[in-house]
Each structure stands twice: as C-alpha cells, then as structure tokens.
Design an enzyme around this catalytic site. Sequence first.
Site, PDB file in Angstrom:
ATOM      1  N   ALA A  31       0.871  -1.178   0.000  1.00  0.00           N
ATOM      2  CA  ALA A  31       0.000   0.000   0.000  1.00  0.00           C
ATOM      3  C   ALA A  31       0.905   1.223   0.000  1.00  0.00           C
ATOM      4  O   ALA A  31       2.060   1.161   0.440  1.00  0.00           O
ATOM      5  CB  ALA A  31      -0.872  -0.023   1.248  1.00  0.00           C
ATOM      6  N   GLY A  40       0.511  -4.970   0.922  1.00  0.00           N
ATOM      7  CA  GLY A  40      -0.708  -5.004   0.110  1.00  0.00           C
ATOM      8  C   GLY A  40      -0.469  -5.626  -1.258  1.00  0.00           C
ATOM      9  O   GLY A  40      -1.396  -6.169  -1.864  1.00  0.00           O
ATOM     10  N   GLU A  57      -0.758  -9.231  -0.687  1.00  0.00           N
ATOM     11  CA  GLU A  57      -2.180  -9.503  -0.411  1.00  0.00           C
ATOM     12  C   GLU A  57      -3.011  -9.456  -1.690  1.00  0.00           C
ATOM     13  O   GLU A  57      -3.907 -10.280  -1.891  1.00  0.00           O
ATOM     14  CB  GLU A  57      -2.704  -8.484   0.614  1.00  0.00           C
ATOM     15  N   GLU A  95       4.663  -5.217   7.034  1.00  0.00           N
ATOM     16  CA  GLU A  95       3.930  -4.168   7.755  1.00  0.00           C
ATOM     17  C   GLU A  95       4.449  -3.949   9.176  1.00  0.00           C
ATOM     18  O   GLU A  95       4.449  -2.836   9.691  1.00  0.00           O
ATOM     19  CB  GLU A  95       2.431  -4.518   7.815  1.00  0.00           C
TER      20      GLU A  95
HETATM   21  N1  CO8 Z   1       4.570   3.212  -0.614  1.00  0.00           N
HETATM   22  C1  CO8 Z   1       4.944   4.372  -1.167  1.00  0.00           C
HETATM   23  N2  CO8 Z   1       6.082   4.528  -1.891  1.00  0.00           N
HETATM   24  C2  CO8 Z   1       6.867   3.443  -2.062  1.00  0.00           C
HETATM   25  C3  CO8 Z   1       6.547   2.180  -1.520  1.00  0.00           C
HETATM   26  C4  CO8 Z   1       5.329   2.088  -0.770  1.00  0.00           C
HETATM   27  N3  CO8 Z   1       4.902   0.945  -0.237  1.00  0.00           N
HETATM   28  N4  CO8 Z   1       7.518   1.300  -1.848  1.00  0.00           N
HETATM   29  C5  CO8 Z   1       8.412   1.981  -2.576  1.00  0.00           C
HETATM   30  N5  CO8 Z   1       8.034   3.277  -2.701  1.00  0.00           N
HETATM   31  C6  CO8 Z   1       8.733   4.356  -3.405  1.00  0.00           C
HETATM   32  C7  CO8 Z   1       9.922   4.827  -2.607  1.00  0.00           C
HETATM   33  O1  CO8 Z   1       9.524   5.760  -1.611  1.00  0.00           O
HETATM   34  C8  CO8 Z   1      10.756   5.452  -3.710  1.00  0.00           C
HETATM   35  O2  CO8 Z   1      10.225   6.717  -4.030  1.00  0.00           O
HETATM   36  P1  CO8 Z   1      11.205   8.037  -4.082  1.00  0.00           P
HETATM   37  O3  CO8 Z   1      12.111   7.737  -5.248  1.00  0.00           O
HETATM   38  O4  CO8 Z   1      10.251   9.146  -4.302  1.00  0.00           O
HETATM   39  O5  CO8 Z   1      11.930   8.057  -2.772  1.00  0.00           O
HETATM   40  C9  CO8 Z   1      10.502   4.553  -4.906  1.00  0.00           C
HETATM   41  O6  CO8 Z   1       9.289   3.844  -4.615  1.00  0.00           O
HETATM   42  C10 CO8 Z   1      11.586   3.514  -5.127  1.00  0.00           C
HETATM   43  O7  CO8 Z   1      11.780   2.816  -3.912  1.00  0.00           O
HETATM   44  P2  CO8 Z   1      13.215   2.559  -3.243  1.00  0.00           P
HETATM   45  O8  CO8 Z   1      14.142   3.686  -3.569  1.00  0.00           O
HETATM   46  O9  CO8 Z   1      12.971   2.266  -1.793  1.00  0.00           O
HETATM   47  O10 CO8 Z   1      13.652   1.253  -4.057  1.00  0.00           O
HETATM   48  P3  CO8 Z   1      14.665   0.112  -3.565  1.00  0.00           P
HETATM   49  O11 CO8 Z   1      14.906  -0.732  -4.759  1.00  0.00           O
HETATM   50  O12 CO8 Z   1      15.832   0.712  -2.872  1.00  0.00           O
HETATM   51  O13 CO8 Z   1      13.856  -0.728  -2.445  1.00  0.00           O
HETATM   52  C11 CO8 Z   1      11.907  -1.876  -1.566  1.00  0.00           C
HETATM   53  C12 CO8 Z   1      12.728  -1.477  -2.808  1.00  0.00           C
HETATM   54  C13 CO8 Z   1      12.719  -2.858  -0.697  1.00  0.00           C
HETATM   55  C14 CO8 Z   1      10.643  -2.568  -2.053  1.00  0.00           C
HETATM   56  C15 CO8 Z   1      11.566  -0.618  -0.730  1.00  0.00           C
HETATM   57  O14 CO8 Z   1      11.021   0.362  -1.608  1.00  0.00           O
HETATM   58  C16 CO8 Z   1      10.565  -0.842   0.367  1.00  0.00           C
HETATM   59  O15 CO8 Z   1      10.908  -1.398   1.402  1.00  0.00           O
HETATM   60  N6  CO8 Z   1       9.303  -0.401   0.170  1.00  0.00           N
HETATM   61  C17 CO8 Z   1       8.257  -0.473   1.174  1.00  0.00           C
HETATM   62  C18 CO8 Z   1       7.762  -1.895   1.319  1.00  0.00           C
HETATM   63  C19 CO8 Z   1       6.709  -1.961   2.400  1.00  0.00           C
HETATM   64  O16 CO8 Z   1       6.924  -1.716   3.543  1.00  0.00           O
HETATM   65  N7  CO8 Z   1       5.472  -2.341   1.975  1.00  0.00           N
HETATM   66  C20 CO8 Z   1       4.354  -2.506   2.873  1.00  0.00           C
HETATM   67  C21 CO8 Z   1       3.535  -1.273   2.921  1.00  0.00           C
HETATM   68  S1  CO8 Z   1       2.252  -1.333   4.166  1.00  0.00           S
HETATM   69  C22 CO8 Z   1       0.989  -2.205   3.447  1.00  0.00           C
HETATM   70  O17 CO8 Z   1       1.081  -2.635   2.326  1.00  0.00           O
HETATM   71  C23 CO8 Z   1      -0.260  -2.377   4.252  1.00  0.00           C
HETATM   72  C24 CO8 Z   1      -1.315  -3.168   3.500  1.00  0.00           C
HETATM   73  C25 CO8 Z   1      -2.648  -2.570   3.702  1.00  0.00           C
HETATM   74  C26 CO8 Z   1      -3.679  -3.109   2.732  1.00  0.00           C
HETATM   75  C27 CO8 Z   1      -3.413  -2.884   1.271  1.00  0.00           C
HETATM   76  C28 CO8 Z   1      -4.573  -3.287   0.412  1.00  0.00           C
HETATM   77  C29 CO8 Z   1      -4.230  -3.776  -0.940  1.00  0.00           C
END
Ligand code: CO8
Length: 257
Positions: free
Chosen positions: A65, A108, A111, A131
């Site tokens: 998400a 998400g 999911e 999460e």
């Molecule tokens: N939300 C918003 N932006 C994101 C997300 C995210 N989940 N994941 C990546 N991005 C963005 C980053 O902020 C970045 O943007 P910017 O260039 O503006 O800083 C861009 O995508 C590229 O990301 P990274 O630079 O971090 O890329 P890396 O290759 O270094 O890392 C990762 C990749 C490991 C995937 C890393 O981006 C990461 O850890 N992302 C977050 C993963 C996470 O925690 N996901 C869970 C989110 S919570 C959730 O999903 C709750 C579910 C609720 C229900 C959903 C219903 C469908």
Amino acid sequence: MGYENIQVEKRGRVGLVTLHRPKALNALNSALIAELNTALAQFEGDDKIGCVVLTGSEKAFAAGADVKEMSTLSFVEAYKTDFITSWDQVSRFRKPIIAAVAGYALGGGCELAMMCDFILAADNARFGQPEITLGVMPGAGGSQRLTRFVGKSKAMEMCLTGRMMDAAEAERSGLVSRVLPVDELVDEALRVAEKIADFSMPIVMMTKESVNRAYETTLAEGVRFERRMFHSMFATEDQQEGMTAFVEKRAPQFKNR
Ligand code: CO8
C-alpha cells in the site's frame, strides 16, 4: 476510460491489467485501486473476456500500500471509511484472475496477489508482509490468506519479522503454482489464461466457486456444494458438447465461452 495508474488491454479473450506506477514501485494508492476496480468491473461485464491476468513490472508487482498516502490516516478516518474494504474487489471477481508476479510483492502487493485465483511467479519474485516494520500489520487479508497458503509457522514468521520469501521458497511452500524465467512470465500467464478462456465460461466459474469453497466451509459442506454444482452442469449444453466431442474424437465447440 483513460487510466493513469494501470494499463488495460484485451488480448483476444484475455484481459491484461498492468499496474503502472513505476516511480513508486507500483505502490497501491486509492486512485490505482479505483482504476483497478473499474477495469475489473468492465471485464466482468464483457462476455468476450474469459480470464484476466494481473501483473506489474519486472522490478515490482507492487511494493505494498502507498505508505505516503497512508501515513497521515487517523483511526477515525480509517474506521469511518472502512479503509481497505474497497481494495479487495479482486477477491470478489467471478471470472478467473491470475497474478503474474515479478519482483517485489510486499504488504498489500502480496495480499493483492493472494486475492487472485493463483500466482505465477518470476524467478526474481520476492514476497513479504513487512507491515510490522512500519508499526502495523497486514490489513487486506494477509494474516489470513498467507496462513492458509503456507501454514502457520511460515506465515507467523513472515508477519512477525517482515522476512521476504524468494520465488523458490514461495513455490516450495505452496504460495505460487509455478516459477518461470522473468522474461517469459507474462507470455506464459497469457497462454494459461487463453487456455482457461477457451473452456465453457459457466463451468469455469462454477469450478472457481467450488475450489474457493474449500477455504470458507467444512469439508462435508464443501463436498456437498461441489456435488450440487456438478449435478447442475448436466443442465448445460457445454457438458453435452464436451462429452459428445470426446466420444466422437473431435475438439469440443463450447457455446458459452
Ligand atoms: N509506498 C509508497 N512509496 C513506495 C513504496 C510504498 N509501499 N515502496 C516503494 N516506494 C517508493 C519509494 O519511496 C521510492 O520513491 P522516491 O524515489 O520518491 O523516494 C521509490 O518507490 C523507489 O523505492 P526505493 O528507492 O525504496 O527502491 P529500492 O529498490 O531501494 O527498495 C523496496 C525497494 C525494498 C521494495 C523498498 O522500496 C521498500 O521497502 N518499500 C516499502 C515496502 C513496504 O513496507 N510495503 C508494505 C507497505 S504497508 C501495506 O502494504 C499495508 C497493507 C494494507 C492493505 C493494502 C490493500 C491492498
């Protein structure tokens, strides 16, 4: 309709939806989910579409998400709007839907893939429920569906630590049906979807409904449901055509495709 966060195509009898927020690794925000729901509703109502493939990019199916959108959400807003309920329309889609997952399928994203009927994974796929690292827990069915797919021990470890699973582990533990080279993933998913779309649509839909029953009821009730569905198939012209074609040693021509 013009979409900004997804790409939607028809490939013969298959609908292809590609999540497309490349700068955010396909993070799922409300605009994307609204578009996805619209596209699915159109495919649901389109008699020419027999199966859907949902995919992302080679780097990310969806990295979760959208944390930036979610970070300011208050409890009252989340509760009043029943946040996330509208996100699980995929799980109510009645035609078959295949997730073709390459790269990250996190939170998400994982999911969403699990809401599909089965997952084909690229060899670079990574699945996780991270999460807990953000101070929350899965909110779109992850704690329930992952547990049913991979069992309590692995699901508990993943949800409590945020550890990611690679494609080989995901296949071994039953989360995905098959692993493919990343550059063959979408083509193979489309081939599988075409095969499904060539069968009788009502029979395919009843089969999907019956398999899903296995997750929702007792064994005795599920078997009873399957039996009744099976009986009702003998009222279709496609059952007659399918069996007659076998006896006559020819390919079936299903009418209700
Ligand atoms: N939300 C918003 N932006 C994101 C997300 C995210 N989940 N994941 C990546 N991005 C963005 C980053 O902020 C970045 O943007 P910017 O260039 O503006 O800083 C861009 O995508 C590229 O990301 P990274 O630079 O971090 O890329 P890396 O290759 O270094 O890392 C990762 C990749 C490991 C995937 C890393 O981006 C990461 O850890 N992302 C977050 C993963 C996470 O925690 N996901 C869970 C989110 S919570 C959730 O999903 C709750 C579910 C609720 C229900 C959903 C219903 C469908």
